[in-house]
Design a protein around this motif. Structure first.
Motif, PDB file in Angstrom:
ATOM      1  N   ALA A  93       0.806  -1.218   0.000  1.00 24.99           N
ATOM      2  CA  ALA A  93       0.000   0.000   0.000  1.00 24.99           C
ATOM      3  C   ALA A  93       0.840   1.269   0.000  1.00 24.99           C
ATOM      4  N   ARG A  94       2.097   1.176   0.398  1.00 26.25           N
ATOM      5  CA  ARG A  94       2.975   2.349   0.418  1.00 26.25           C
ATOM      6  C   ARG A  94       3.569   2.646  -0.954  1.00 26.25           C
ATOM      7  N   GLY A  95       3.407   1.695  -1.892  1.00 27.39           N
ATOM      8  CA  GLY A  95       4.044   1.825  -3.188  1.00 27.39           C
ATOM      9  C   GLY A  95       5.419   1.181  -3.236  1.00 27.39           C
ATOM     10  N   VAL A  96       5.694   0.289  -2.285  1.00 19.84           N
ATOM     11  CA  VAL A  96       6.974  -0.413  -2.241  1.00 19.84           C
ATOM     12  C   VAL A  96       6.807  -1.782  -2.901  1.00 19.84           C
ATOM     13  N   ALA A  97       7.532  -1.987  -3.988  1.00 15.73           N
ATOM     14  CA  ALA A  97       7.492  -3.263  -4.696  1.00 15.73           C
ATOM     15  C   ALA A  97       8.660  -4.133  -4.249  1.00 15.73           C
ATOM     16  N   THR A  98       8.398  -5.406  -4.069  1.00 11.27           N
ATOM     17  CA  THR A  98       9.461  -6.379  -3.806  1.00 11.27           C
ATOM     18  C   THR A  98       9.525  -7.330  -4.987  1.00 11.27           C
ATOM     19  N   VAL A  99      10.673  -7.354  -5.647  1.00  7.45           N
ATOM     20  CA  VAL A  99      10.909  -8.246  -6.777  1.00  7.45           C
ATOM     21  C   VAL A  99      11.885  -9.324  -6.313  1.00  7.45           C
ATOM     22  N   THR A 100      11.469 -10.584  -6.429  1.00  3.48           N
ATOM     23  CA  THR A 100      12.256 -11.691  -5.896  1.00  3.48           C
ATOM     24  C   THR A 100      12.696 -12.637  -7.009  1.00  3.48           C
ATOM     25  N   LEU A 101      13.993 -12.805  -7.155  1.00  5.13           N
ATOM     26  CA  LEU A 101      14.534 -13.808  -8.068  1.00  5.13           C
ATOM     27  C   LEU A 101      14.251 -15.164  -7.440  1.00  5.13           C
ATOM     28  N   ASN A 102      13.632 -16.072  -8.199  1.00  3.43           N
ATOM     29  CA  ASN A 102      13.040 -17.254  -7.585  1.00  3.43           C
ATOM     30  C   ASN A 102      13.434 -18.550  -8.292  1.00  3.43           C
ATOM     31  N   ARG A 103      14.746 -18.753  -8.432  1.00  2.69           N
ATOM     32  CA  ARG A 103      15.264 -20.051  -8.890  1.00  2.69           C
ATOM     33  C   ARG A 103      16.246 -20.584  -7.848  1.00  2.69           C
ATOM     34  N   PRO A 104      15.800 -20.782  -6.612  1.00  2.00           N
ATOM     35  CA  PRO A 104      16.738 -21.154  -5.549  1.00  2.00           C
ATOM     36  C   PRO A 104      17.424 -22.490  -5.779  1.00  2.00           C
ATOM     37  N   GLU A 105      16.793 -23.350  -6.580  1.00  5.37           N
ATOM     38  CA  GLU A 105      17.400 -24.672  -6.830  1.00  5.37           C
ATOM     39  C   GLU A 105      18.694 -24.563  -7.624  1.00  5.37           C
ATOM     40  N   VAL A 106      18.908 -23.436  -8.309  1.00  5.99           N
ATOM     41  CA  VAL A 106      20.175 -23.196  -9.027  1.00  5.99           C
ATOM     42  C   VAL A 106      20.783 -21.868  -8.561  1.00  5.99           C
ATOM     43  N   ASN A 107      20.540 -21.528  -7.301  1.00  7.97           N
ATOM     44  CA  ASN A 107      21.099 -20.320  -6.692  1.00  7.97           C
ATOM     45  C   ASN A 107      20.730 -19.053  -7.467  1.00  7.97           C
ATOM     46  N   ASN A 108      19.527 -19.075  -8.043  1.00 10.63           N
ATOM     47  CA  ASN A 108      18.995 -17.935  -8.807  1.00 10.63           C
ATOM     48  C   ASN A 108      19.840 -17.570 -10.023  1.00 10.63           C
ATOM     49  N   ALA A 109      20.568 -18.545 -10.558  1.00  8.47           N
ATOM     50  CA  ALA A 109      21.295 -18.320 -11.814  1.00  8.47           C
ATOM     51  C   ALA A 109      20.293 -17.931 -12.893  1.00  8.47           C
ATOM     52  N   TYR A 110      20.698 -16.993 -13.742  1.00  8.53           N
ATOM     53  CA  TYR A 110      19.742 -16.505 -14.730  1.00  8.53           C
ATOM     54  C   TYR A 110      19.746 -17.325 -16.009  1.00  8.53           C
ATOM     55  N   ASP A 111      18.557 -17.510 -16.556  1.00  7.09           N
ATOM     56  CA  ASP A 111      18.357 -18.108 -17.870  1.00  7.09           C
ATOM     57  C   ASP A 111      17.320 -17.256 -18.591  1.00  7.09           C
ATOM     58  N   GLY A 112      16.838 -17.721 -19.736  1.00  5.66           N
ATOM     59  CA  GLY A 112      15.867 -16.944 -20.486  1.00  5.66           C
ATOM     60  C   GLY A 112      14.608 -16.653 -19.701  1.00  5.66           C
TER      61      GLY A 112
END
Length: 266
Positions: free
Chosen positions: A12-31
């Motif tokens: 409600a304050r306008g605070v967004a939380t963006v969570t990288l959510n691939r913990p099984e690969v330590n949040n390594a990035y892919d497409g």
């Protein structure tokens, strides 16, 4: 595998939380994770009450850089497909970098390769005392081309010339000393430290914050626009390096858990 590689919510304050959510690969990035970050930025950009974005990683580690298995699958594809991958990666980092509202990264555990570029693109970075950092690309015969501008902004050319060339690991205190992070907190207090920083930002005028950030970005190495020639050059360099014989050997050494044979694969 995690169904949603990037999660986000807006309070409600306008605070967004963006969570990288691939913990099984330590949040390594892919497409999927890259696409998830871009989609989150698209959706949040439509919210008129957006004031602050907090970026975090799910699990023990913030972000372990590129998913090298995914990179190895991309590598043999066409030059055009490789450029598209590098372009999307660059744009995800730049969307964070140029967002007209403050961004706060909360870092725990490993933050490697592209993860260092991601936090360099954030306005405020708070690290847990167990955080570990490395600009790892050269270890695998790759380059950090698309995050070098953000890293130069964050830690300066002199430190980039050390840490992007050695690929060595360094801890939270060294990251604070060189300017990669602003504050170090005990792991148990990371969320509390982040909440205090958010409150500090919310106390300030939204328009003044946006204008101040825009002025800072005018003198930024990392303020390369997506239609600039410099942007196209970085994307081409990043993607072309991935398709070299040296990168093939580096990625093979990772998969086979051995030292790379640079001499035999020159």
């Amino acid at each position: 595998m995690t169904a949603n590689p990037v999660l986000w919510n807006l309070d409600a304050r306008g605070v967004a939380t963006v969570t990288l959510n691939r913990p099984e690969v330590n949040n390594a990035y892919d497409g999927g994770l890259i696409g998830g970050v871009l989609a989150a930025m698209d959706e949040l950009g439509k919210k008129p009450n957006l004031r602050v974005v907090v970026l975090r990683g799910n699990g023990k580690h913030f972000q372990a850089g590129a998913d090298l298995k995914w990179i190895n699958g991309v590598r043999p594809k066409s030059a055009e497909e490789n450029e598209a991958v590098s372009r999307a990666t660059f744009e995800a980092v730049q969307r964070l970098n140029t967002l007209p509202i403050p961004t706060v990264a909360l870092v725990q555990g490993g933050c490697f390769g592209g993860g260092t570029g991601v936090i360099s693109a954030c306005d405020v970075v708070i690290a847990a005392d167990n955080a570990m950092f490395s600009i790892t690309e050269v270890r695998w015969g790759l380059t950090a081309a698309i995050i070098i501008p953000q890293l130069c902004d964050a830690i300066g050319v002199r430190q980039v010339r050390r840490y992007a060339l050695t690929g060595e690991r360094f801890g939270a205190d060294e990251a604070r000393r060189i300017g990669l992070v602003h504050e170090v907190a005990p792991l148990a207090d990371l969320e509390t430290a982040g909440a205090k920083m958010v409150e500090q930002l919310l106390a300030n005028g939204p328009e003044a914050l946006a204008e101040t950030k825009a002025l800072a970005m005018e003198s930024s190495f990392g303020g390369v626009a997506v239609d600039d020639a410099a942007y196209a050059r970085l994307v081409k360099m990043h993607s072309a390096r991935r398709q070299t014989k040296e990168a093939s050997e580096g990625l093979a050494s990772f998969a086979e858990k051995r030292a790379a044979d640079w001499e035999g694969n020159a």
